[in-house]
Design a protein around this motif. Sequence first.
Motif, PDB file in Angstrom:
ATOM      1  N   GLN A 297       0.830  -1.210   0.000  1.00 35.62           N
ATOM      2  CA  GLN A 297       0.000   0.000   0.000  1.00 35.62           C
ATOM      3  C   GLN A 297       0.865   1.260   0.000  1.00 35.62           C
ATOM      4  O   GLN A 297       0.489   2.281  -0.583  1.00 35.62           O
ATOM      5  N   ALA A 298       2.041   1.193   0.621  1.00 34.93           N
ATOM      6  CA  ALA A 298       2.975   2.317   0.536  1.00 34.93           C
ATOM      7  C   ALA A 298       3.389   2.553  -0.908  1.00 34.93           C
ATOM      8  O   ALA A 298       3.561   3.708  -1.345  1.00 34.93           O
ATOM      9  N   LEU A 299       3.543   1.477  -1.665  1.00 32.75           N
ATOM     10  CA  LEU A 299       3.866   1.598  -3.087  1.00 32.75           C
ATOM     11  C   LEU A 299       2.777   2.360  -3.828  1.00 32.75           C
ATOM     12  O   LEU A 299       3.065   3.234  -4.657  1.00 32.75           O
ATOM     13  N   GLN A 300       1.510   2.052  -3.533  1.00 29.62           N
ATOM     14  CA  GLN A 300       0.418   2.787  -4.168  1.00 29.62           C
ATOM     15  C   GLN A 300       0.510   4.287  -3.868  1.00 29.62           C
ATOM     16  O   GLN A 300       0.386   5.121  -4.770  1.00 29.62           O
ATOM     17  N   HIS A 301       0.740   4.625  -2.605  1.00 26.42           N
ATOM     18  CA  HIS A 301       0.838   6.043  -2.223  1.00 26.42           C
ATOM     19  C   HIS A 301       2.040   6.724  -2.872  1.00 26.42           C
ATOM     20  O   HIS A 301       2.027   7.937  -3.091  1.00 26.42           O
ATOM     21  N   ALA A 302       3.083   5.964  -3.163  1.00 25.27           N
ATOM     22  CA  ALA A 302       4.329   6.547  -3.669  1.00 25.27           C
ATOM     23  C   ALA A 302       4.231   6.993  -5.122  1.00 25.27           C
ATOM     24  O   ALA A 302       5.057   7.777  -5.594  1.00 25.27           O
ATOM     25  N   LEU A 303       3.211   6.521  -5.835  1.00 23.91           N
ATOM     26  CA  LEU A 303       3.144   6.729  -7.283  1.00 23.91           C
ATOM     27  C   LEU A 303       1.903   7.520  -7.676  1.00 23.91           C
ATOM     28  O   LEU A 303       0.931   7.590  -6.941  1.00 23.91           O
ATOM     29  N   GLU A 304       1.954   8.097  -8.869  1.00 24.16           N
ATOM     30  CA  GLU A 304       0.775   8.660  -9.523  1.00 24.16           C
ATOM     31  C   GLU A 304       0.982   8.520 -11.025  1.00 24.16           C
ATOM     32  O   GLU A 304       2.113   8.461 -11.521  1.00 24.16           O
ATOM     33  N   GLN A 305      -0.103   8.470 -11.752  1.00 26.78           N
ATOM     34  CA  GLN A 305      -0.031   8.097 -13.156  1.00 26.78           C
ATOM     35  C   GLN A 305       0.522   9.192 -14.061  1.00 26.78           C
ATOM     36  O   GLN A 305       1.262   8.909 -15.018  1.00 26.78           O
ATOM     37  N   ARG A 341      -5.988   5.689  -3.290  1.00 30.89           N
ATOM     38  CA  ARG A 341      -4.547   5.477  -3.095  1.00 30.89           C
ATOM     39  C   ARG A 341      -3.806   5.400  -4.422  1.00 30.89           C
ATOM     40  O   ARG A 341      -2.616   5.733  -4.498  1.00 30.89           O
ATOM     41  N   VAL A 342      -4.496   4.968  -5.464  1.00 32.68           N
ATOM     42  CA  VAL A 342      -3.868   4.786  -6.764  1.00 32.68           C
ATOM     43  C   VAL A 342      -3.735   6.110  -7.504  1.00 32.68           C
ATOM     44  O   VAL A 342      -2.722   6.369  -8.164  1.00 32.68           O
ATOM     45  N   LEU A 343      -4.737   6.962  -7.397  1.00 35.83           N
ATOM     46  CA  LEU A 343      -4.777   8.176  -8.207  1.00 35.83           C
ATOM     47  C   LEU A 343      -4.181   9.403  -7.520  1.00 35.83           C
ATOM     48  O   LEU A 343      -3.885  10.397  -8.198  1.00 35.83           O
ATOM     49  N   ASN A 344      -4.012   9.349  -6.209  1.00 31.90           N
ATOM     50  CA  ASN A 344      -3.566  10.535  -5.478  1.00 31.90           C
ATOM     51  C   ASN A 344      -2.265  10.227  -4.730  1.00 31.90           C
ATOM     52  O   ASN A 344      -2.277   9.540  -3.706  1.00 31.90           O
ATOM     53  N   ARG A 345      -1.169  10.756  -5.230  1.00 32.55           N
ATOM     54  CA  ARG A 345       0.128  10.495  -4.609  1.00 32.55           C
ATOM     55  C   ARG A 345       0.205  11.187  -3.250  1.00 32.55           C
ATOM     56  O   ARG A 345      -0.179  12.348  -3.098  1.00 32.55           O
ATOM     57  N   ASP A 346       0.748  10.457  -2.264  1.00 30.88           N
ATOM     58  CA  ASP A 346       0.888  11.002  -0.910  1.00 30.88           C
ATOM     59  C   ASP A 346       2.184  10.426  -0.332  1.00 30.88           C
ATOM     60  O   ASP A 346       2.196   9.339   0.264  1.00 30.88           O
ATOM     61  N   VAL A 347       3.277  11.156  -0.522  1.00 35.98           N
ATOM     62  CA  VAL A 347       4.581  10.674  -0.083  1.00 35.98           C
ATOM     63  C   VAL A 347       4.626  10.497   1.431  1.00 35.98           C
ATOM     64  O   VAL A 347       5.209   9.526   1.944  1.00 35.98           O
ATOM     65  N   ASP A 348       4.019  11.406   2.168  1.00 35.32           N
ATOM     66  CA  ASP A 348       4.012  11.289   3.623  1.00 35.32           C
ATOM     67  C   ASP A 348       3.302  10.011   4.071  1.00 35.32           C
ATOM     68  O   ASP A 348       3.763   9.319   4.992  1.00 35.32           O
TER      69      ASP A 348
END
Length: 523
Positions: A297-305, A341-348
């Motif tokens: 799930q951290a991976l999902q937050h780390a990325l954006e399309q 989580r997939v569409l909105n990047r959240d590095v924190d």
Amino acid sequence: MRHLASMLAATLLAGLPAVAIAQDTLRLRMNGDINVLDPIATTNFTIRNASYLMYDTLFAMDAQYQVQPQMADSVTISDDGLVYVITLRDGLTFHDGAPVTAGDVVASLERWGGVDGLGRVLFSKMDSIAATDDATLTITMSEPWGLVLDALGKISSNVPVIMPARLAATPASEAVATPIGSGPYQLIQDEWVPGSIAVFEKFDDYVPRDEPVSMAAGGKVAHFDRVELTYIPDTATAIDALIVGEIDWIEEVPADMLAFFDGQDDAKPIAARQAGNSMQLVVNHLNAPFDDPLIRQALQHALEQTPFLQAAYGDATDRYLECAAVFFCDTPYASDANTDRVLNRDVDAARALLDEAGYDGTPVMLMHVGDIAVHDAYYSVLKPMLEEAGFKVEVQASDWATVATRRASKAPVAEGGWNLFFTGWGYVDQINPMTNVYVAGACEDGWFGWACSEELQQLREEFAAAATEDERVALAERMQVLTHDLVSYVPMGQAFPSQGIASNLTGFIDSPVPFFWNVRRAE
């Protein structure tokens, strides 16, 4: 740069035999090397596309996405929907001269049914499959199932191709070493050099169906004596080879290279909207660090399309679509459920999840594919995004053929395994929950990444048995919610590529899979 690429193309092609530039030869450059020719042993689209030259199928999908007989002449279904009697059409011959028999068909389907997701469901509902004579096979179901012919006629990976029974006895985990089919072209084994070229010749004993060609169905007429698949790793070199007439077709032209065709009369790019892919970052659930669901799930937050799509397609916004729908956007089962989580990047949020999971700095190994321009761009964006979110990253330069082989390994990374890789499944594969590999939840029996969910397995069974479309829509949305929680992959948006084609070719079939029967040179 263009002049240098032309020189490289000329140098690369100069070593080929003189027949390579003959007018009766079709010359193709696909995305990647032809290192095997067995679409049961791999789901690699490059191998699927090449295999369609030489293999035929029992049934096939037409342009209306309806299944039609192909090697089959007829099918009779009992009133209770349990018994399918399939008769083969006359004149079916393998490339070694042997007749195609129902026994070959049964053996081929059994091999396919052991690895393909939809095939496994079919065989789980089957009491028996047997050849009753050389021209007839009978499938007896344990319960009525309306997708029998849809499964046998599926157009994409794994394609249920027919091969001699002795070759179909090869374990599906091993590629057939000496491929033999019965399709319109036959492989010239002595001229096949993985890493360089695969050569096919027209099979004179192939008898096309009488019906007009319609996508994968109908009469497959071979208009060329010879087809050559040349491996050209550098896309700019391949485009220059196309422009100067050394090859005839390129599977994908990157957006930033479309300008190469400006002012050219002998070659052009064409839109391939039906060949659109949903790009994915596939996640290995067996190896650290992504064996931990919090780190996935951290991976999902780390990325954006958006950065990935822009890196690959630039300002050509008509060539891509941001989309996190598991079953493609703008389709009957499209949904925005559980996509935040997939569409909105959240590095924190990514860093917080890594801390919660106790991430110990285990490196994420990236197999950076350099011989497909889109993949090259995606990997270049991926590394800094992961590092910013707190992942340690190691990169190994690779090509697509190597990744397509290595991804089958369940070993630790240090022993030849992997963590992540990019791939692209097509529209026709992804829109149906019965063929979408990411909703199977089949654990170590599933597709690469081996995501495991008994609930997903159950939902898929319920979808196959659903009586109404409303039921199927609800089940598909539930599958999407679970899939994004499981993180079998991270969606990277949809893309609509361009192909490059010689201007003197005509007859290309509009299809999500590139077919080369019906193609000819305009006079």
